[in-house]
Enzyme design. Structure first.
Site, short mmCIF file in Angstrom:
data_model
loop_
_atom_site.label_atom_id
_atom_site.label_comp_id
_atom_site.label_asym_id
_atom_site.label_seq_id
_atom_site.Cartn_x
_atom_site.Cartn_y
_atom_site.Cartn_z
N HIS A 104 -11.53 17.23 -42.54
CA HIS A 104 -10.23 17.79 -42.17
C HIS A 104 -9.37 18.18 -43.36
CE1 HIS A 104 -11.45 17.16 -38.18
NE2 HIS A 104 -11.56 15.86 -38.34
N LYS A 118 1.69 16.49 -29.73
CA LYS A 118 0.66 17.49 -29.48
C LYS A 118 0.43 17.75 -28.00
CE LYS A 118 0.57 17.70 -33.83
NZ LYS A 118 1.15 18.86 -34.54
N ARG A 150 5.53 23.99 -40.52
CA ARG A 150 5.84 24.01 -41.95
C ARG A 150 5.23 25.24 -42.60
NH1 ARG A 150 1.29 20.67 -41.24
NH2 ARG A 150 -0.54 21.66 -42.17
N GLU A 167 -9.41 15.83 -24.80
CA GLU A 167 -9.77 17.24 -24.66
C GLU A 167 -11.28 17.37 -24.63
OE1 GLU A 167 -6.38 19.42 -27.47
OE2 GLU A 167 -8.45 19.30 -28.14
C1 MV4 Z 1 -10.92 20.17 -32.13
C2 MV4 Z 1 -12.21 20.63 -32.43
C3 MV4 Z 1 -13.09 20.75 -31.36
N1 MV4 Z 1 -12.70 20.43 -30.12
N2 MV4 Z 1 -10.59 19.86 -30.87
C4 MV4 Z 1 -9.35 19.75 -36.61
C5 MV4 Z 1 -7.98 19.93 -37.13
C6 MV4 Z 1 -7.09 19.75 -35.97
N3 MV4 Z 1 -5.92 20.55 -36.06
C7 MV4 Z 1 -7.92 20.13 -34.81
N4 MV4 Z 1 -9.28 20.09 -35.24
C8 MV4 Z 1 -10.28 20.30 -34.36
N5 MV4 Z 1 -9.99 20.02 -33.07
C9 MV4 Z 1 -11.47 20.00 -29.90
N6 MV4 Z 1 -11.11 19.68 -28.65
C10 MV4 Z 1 -12.52 20.96 -33.74
C11 MV4 Z 1 -11.56 20.77 -34.71
C12 MV4 Z 1 -11.92 21.12 -36.06
C13 MV4 Z 1 -12.95 20.42 -36.74
C14 MV4 Z 1 -13.65 19.36 -36.20
C15 MV4 Z 1 -14.65 18.71 -36.90
C16 MV4 Z 1 -14.98 19.10 -38.18
C17 MV4 Z 1 -14.30 20.15 -38.76
C18 MV4 Z 1 -13.28 20.82 -38.06
C19 MV4 Z 1 -12.63 21.90 -38.65
C20 MV4 Z 1 -11.64 22.53 -37.96
C21 MV4 Z 1 -11.29 22.16 -36.67
#
Ligand code: MV4
Length: 494
Positions: free
Chosen positions: A234, A116, A291, A199
């Site tokens: 998630h 990542k 994917r 991040e």
């Molecule tokens: C984050 C974020 C906020 N800030 N990164 C979740 C899935 C993954 N692909 C990345 N995700 C996130 N990354 C930063 N720097 C918020 C999410 C996020 C999330 C976080 C907490 C609860 C639900 C979520 C739903 C989608 C994305």
């Protein structure tokens, strides 16, 4: 074009891919575990081969067995679906080494995007906005220093992770050292690689992803976005296309960023760029999924593009069947993931035999499922048992249609997430498009402790009353509209 394709997966996605093959006139091979002898994908395929016991590690994850079957059956290509081996570069490499086409990206692209931090670097290189943070995996001391610079709250993520796995939010400096230790050990445990990066934790954001397609001739297009903010731990629960947060201008800018990242990565086949979108319509690249995704049908419903067929065309060396200017998003599509989980009981996985099944049909309804009457839903695999997708001219029409379709969906013998979706489709915030990534977990809550138990009992009583009235609903929770009210009165907030 390929003559015969092996689908290295199970459940609804295996059936989905087999259907594309059937429409292309390609013969099909299924593989199955002992638990899936009678599965839909086994019955649908022209040939099917047992590849081992129920645990995935002994069947669906056995690269050697799957390739052995492909060679024996003389399949000239393998589609991995999603999950299992779909993002395993060793698998893609082994398939190619056996002189079989891998219907997915090159192993090198899977590997590059699997890291990542590397993905962030690629996005930075093409000038795409990236979530503020570092572009290297650092020592703990360097991370602590970086956190002060970035400003709290911060997010610690596993470099080899993705999809929220191995991710933790840290609100204050005092918690960082502890969080890092746990993040390292979790990452090592889950991915065999303990490196982490940091991040800025973005708040009040939506999770929006772009579907891209890239062929071997260098053509890269995007099929617009999917709104994926409605998740729980998630796991996405509801997805839609388009996103209420985007307009034409933002869509064009995010789409261009997605395409540019795919190009710089020499990406080929279908892929997804994940972004966060904040309240001021700023967007930030998060990571790429190499994917076919669970939620691809909502994109298919609004664009009319068959993504699986495109994947197969691409892998056989053909150009994309359309150009960017021919991509049009029309109407609105919503997908509800139907899982074998009990939303009345903290989404506890539910197991058992499907004793009765009735699936919605009719205008604008698409059901992707591996379900059948007599099926044993076990704990061996993912709880996703079906996807209910609808299309409507407008978002409102799609919501109304989803309510109608949910009311027609009857799965007896296990608990399912259907009542959760009925609740969501009645939520005024959802209806108004007012939600972000924390909506499900913060706004849709079951109260803890004694209250929860009281509510649970109320739910059971409501379900039993329904059962008496209708003589059909043998399972809890109920699925008709009138019960959505009682459900709303049980402590769910929206
Ligand atoms: C984050 C974020 C906020 N800030 N990164 C979740 C899935 C993954 N692909 C990345 N995700 C996130 N990354 C930063 N720097 C918020 C999410 C996020 C999330 C976080 C907490 C609860 C639900 C979520 C739903 C989608 C994305």
């Amino acid at each position: 074009m390929f003559k015969k394709i092996l689908v290295a997966n199970r459940g609804e996605i295996a059936v989905r891919v087999l259907r594309a093959c059937r429409e292309l006139g390609v013969e099909t091979v299924a593989v199955y575990s002992d638990a899936d002898r009678n599965a839909l994908h086994v019955r649908y395929a022209d040939e099917a081969y047992n590849i081992g016991p129920a645990p995935a590690r002994e069947s669906y994850l056995r690269i050697d067995k799957i390739i052995e079957v492909a060679l024996r059956a003389k399949a000239d290509a393998i589609h991995p679906g999603y999950g299992f081996l779909a993002e395993n570069p060793q698998f893609a490499r082994a398939v190619t080494a056996a002189d079989i086409a891998f219907i997915g990206p090159p192993a090198s692209a899977i590997q590059a995007m699997g890291n990542k931090v590397q993905a962030r670097k690629l996005a930075l290189k093409v000038g795409a906005p990236v979530v503020p943070g570092v572009y290297d995996t650092l020592s703990d001391d360097a991370i602590v220093a970086a956190a002060d610079e970035i400003g709290y709250p911060v997010m610690i993520k596993a470099a080899a992770g993705g999809g929220g796995k191995g991710m933790r939010r840290v609100d204050v400096r005092e918690e960082l050292t502890n969080a890092l230790a746990r993040a390292h050990s979790e990452a090592l445990q889950a991915f065999g690689d303990d490196s982490v990066y940091i991040e800025k934790a973005m708040t009040g954001v939506r999770h929006v992803e772009f579907q891209i397609l890239a062929d071997t001739k260098g053509n890269v297009i995007h099929l617009g976005e999917r709104e994926c903010s409605l998740q729980r731990r998630h796991q996405k629960l509801v997805e839609e296309a388009p996103s209420v947060a985007l307009d034409e201008n933002l869509r064009a800018r995010m789409g261009a960023a997605a395409v540019n990242i795919a190009k710089v990565a020499n990406y080929v086949n279908a892929g997804t760029m994940e972004f966060l979108v904040d309240r001021d319509s700023n967007f930030y690249f998060l990571e790429m999924n190499t994917r076919l995704q669970v939620e691809h049908p909502v994109t298919e419903l609004v664009t009319g593009v068959d993504i699986v067929k495109e994947q197969i065309r691409i892998a056989s060396g053909r150009p994309l069947s359309l150009k960017q200017e021919n991509v049009v998003m029309r109407g609105w599509a919503i997908e509800c993931r139907i899982t074998a989980e009990d939303p009345f009981n903290n989404f506890l996985p539910s197991t058992g035999k499907i004793i009765k099944l009735s699936e919605p049909t009719g205008p604008g309804v698409r059901v992707e499922t591996g379900l059948y009457e007599g099926m044993e839903v076990s704990l061996f695999y993912d709880p996703l048992i079906a996807k209910l997708c609808v299309w409507g001219e407008t978002r409102a029409a799609a919501i109304v249609r989803m309510r109608r379709a949910l009311s027609e969906f009857h799965i007896m013998g296990i608990s399912s997430s259907i009542p959760f979706h009925q609740h969501m489709m009645e939520s005024t915030n959802f209806m108004g498009g007012h939600f972000d990534t924390r909506f499900v977990e913060e706004k849709v809550v079951m109260e803890q402790g004694a209250d929860e138990e009281k509510e649970r009992i109320a739910a059971i009583v409501a379900a039993l009353l329904t059962h008496e009235r209708r003589q059909t609903a043998l399972t809890i929770p109920p699925t008709n509209g009138s019960n959505v009210k009682s459900w709303r009165n049980q402590g769910w907030r929206s």
